[in-house]
Design an enzyme around this catalytic site. Sequence first.
Site, PDB file in Angstrom:
ATOM      1  N   ARG A  94       0.833  -1.211   0.000  1.00 37.34           N
ATOM      2  CA  ARG A  94       0.000   0.000   0.000  1.00 37.34           C
ATOM      3  C   ARG A  94       0.866   1.259   0.000  1.00 37.34           C
ATOM      4  NH1 ARG A  94      -2.483   0.651   6.126  1.00 37.34           N
ATOM      5  NH2 ARG A  94      -0.707  -0.205   7.263  1.00 37.34           N
ATOM      6  N   LYS A 113       1.765   6.503   1.167  1.00 42.99           N
ATOM      7  CA  LYS A 113       1.275   5.326   1.883  1.00 42.99           C
ATOM      8  C   LYS A 113      -0.245   5.389   1.929  1.00 42.99           C
ATOM      9  CE  LYS A 113       1.610   2.756   6.215  1.00 42.99           C
ATOM     10  NZ  LYS A 113       2.258   2.685   7.559  1.00 42.99           N
ATOM     11  N   ARG A 176       5.330  10.076   2.980  1.00 35.89           N
ATOM     12  CA  ARG A 176       6.475   9.750   3.827  1.00 35.89           C
ATOM     13  C   ARG A 176       7.774  10.153   3.126  1.00 35.89           C
ATOM     14  NH1 ARG A 176       5.661   3.813   6.375  1.00 35.89           N
ATOM     15  NH2 ARG A 176       6.168   3.086   4.274  1.00 35.89           N
ATOM     16  N   ASP A 252      10.778  -7.381   7.842  1.00 32.17           N
ATOM     17  CA  ASP A 252      10.461  -6.498   6.717  1.00 32.17           C
ATOM     18  C   ASP A 252      10.137  -5.083   7.179  1.00 32.17           C
ATOM     19  OD1 ASP A 252       8.053  -8.178   7.579  1.00 32.17           O
ATOM     20  OD2 ASP A 252       7.060  -6.522   6.547  1.00 32.17           O
ATOM     21  N   ASN A 253      10.029  -4.871   8.495  1.00 36.31           N
ATOM     22  CA  ASN A 253       9.791  -3.534   9.035  1.00 36.31           C
ATOM     23  C   ASN A 253      11.060  -2.911   9.610  1.00 36.31           C
ATOM     24  OD1 ASN A 253       7.079  -3.724   8.403  1.00 36.31           O
ATOM     25  ND2 ASN A 253       6.470  -4.381  10.445  1.00 36.31           N
ATOM     26  N   ASP A 262       7.689   2.201   9.550  1.00 34.01           N
ATOM     27  CA  ASP A 262       6.372   1.551   9.584  1.00 34.01           C
ATOM     28  C   ASP A 262       5.706   1.684  10.944  1.00 34.01           C
ATOM     29  OD1 ASP A 262       6.570   0.916   6.959  1.00 34.01           O
ATOM     30  OD2 ASP A 262       6.923  -1.217   7.250  1.00 34.01           O
TER      31      ASP A 262
END
Length: 488
Positions: A94, A113, A176, A252-253, A262
């Site tokens: 997203r 985002k 962002r 992944d964050n 995130d």
Amino acid sequence: MKHTFPDLPLAPRFAGLPATFHSQVRSTPLPQARLVAWNTGLAEELGLDPDPAHHAHLAQLLGGNAALAGYPQLASVYSGHQFGVWAGQLGDGRAMLLAEIATPQGIRELQLKGAGQTPYSRHADGRAVLRSSIREYLCSEAMHALGIPTTRALALVSSPQPVRRETIETAAVVTRVAPSFLRFGHFEHFYHRAQHDALRTLADWAITHFFAGCQDAANPYAALLQAVTARTAALIAQWQAVGFCHGVMNSDNMSLLGLTLDYGPFGFMDGFDAGHICNHSDTHGRYAYDEQPHIGLWNLQCLAQALLPLTGQAAAVEALQSYEAHFHAAFGEALRRKLGLLAWREADWTLAAGLMELMQAAHTDWTIGWRALSTLPAHGPAPDALRDLFLDRAGFDAWTAAYQARLVDEGNLDDRARAARMDAANPKYVLRNHLAAQVIQAAEQGDYAPLVRLHDCLAQPFDDAPQYQEYAALPPDWAATLSVSCSS
């Protein structure tokens, strides 16, 4: 020269990587897009005109209804471990790059985002809701003001478009900003697919643009892992110092650059609890406050595994073994500043641990408790207002005596100077969940003034600003009933 969006100085870097690393996408139009927040200070830092009215069609661009000429919208592919389990391919489900631009601080990526589906959405809608978007907009800027490395937030666009989460909410898009949104998971993706040429290309790209000091090392890839290990350890030490819980530290964050990345089910602790779990979805407490340093290392092990074809095992192990020393050095320095000490000694770990045990027993408010500590003199009794924050008064009096003896031993007797140093290390204002909830409730009714006001307060977290005193108060009883989850 101040730029406006039609004339941004485009500087494609990530867009220049082969198609293996990303997909061209088109954002999904957002009906009745409305610019509801614009970060004037960040705009100026980026070399942009600070007046949003001077940017043509700003809400349309930042809401995903239009694309910038000369730059393809991109979504990147990555993989990762989620709650300790290999999740396979993930990617920007997203989020999408709007542009890479040259700024006075260097090249920055602008990412939308919530702008719609991408090839990596995994059957999700690609949208973000107003609630979570406000939380990210506020917290990323609050973290920046606290001096903690983070992605930034330039703008917030809202829409009445309905979006289903647990209930029906409305859509929003956050713009962002970061030097890069590169994650541990980008490297995991190519390692687990045995695409070692792509892995090397990505590592070379990262070293060229963000870790130039690694280029001349005997093993540049091992030097890269060493550098990321140091940055990650320092970042998590800073989280611990302010009582910040990320909530979903999946690999992944995790940012390769050591940025807080995130913002989902995060939370700043109110009453101190070392085992605090801020994410309602984290049923086993994997990402509890006191687990964050361990999880940082666990995620670095995932990255090290992904880089093994480039580093070799011995170099990877050596890099990982440096984590504990980096973390303790960074956390010790943070505690030194919070305690107002002139130098950190090994015995000070016992002093700090003793204070935190007293705070744990009383569930002393983390932010208020540390801030009040600056009122403790080098000689004489602690003020009643400070003692009242602890249930074990005798225990706190004994700790006070030990702390004062420590101050005397190092000649740290200027109460006023020490208090100023401590107040510069212990924030008065943080983004408590109940403050965010109040702003969200007002915004859902169309009132964005509280959002702007809280944002302005969080931009100066260490100041004793009389106009923001209500933000420094103990949380109301109803704050304990608030819950955030992975949908946040």
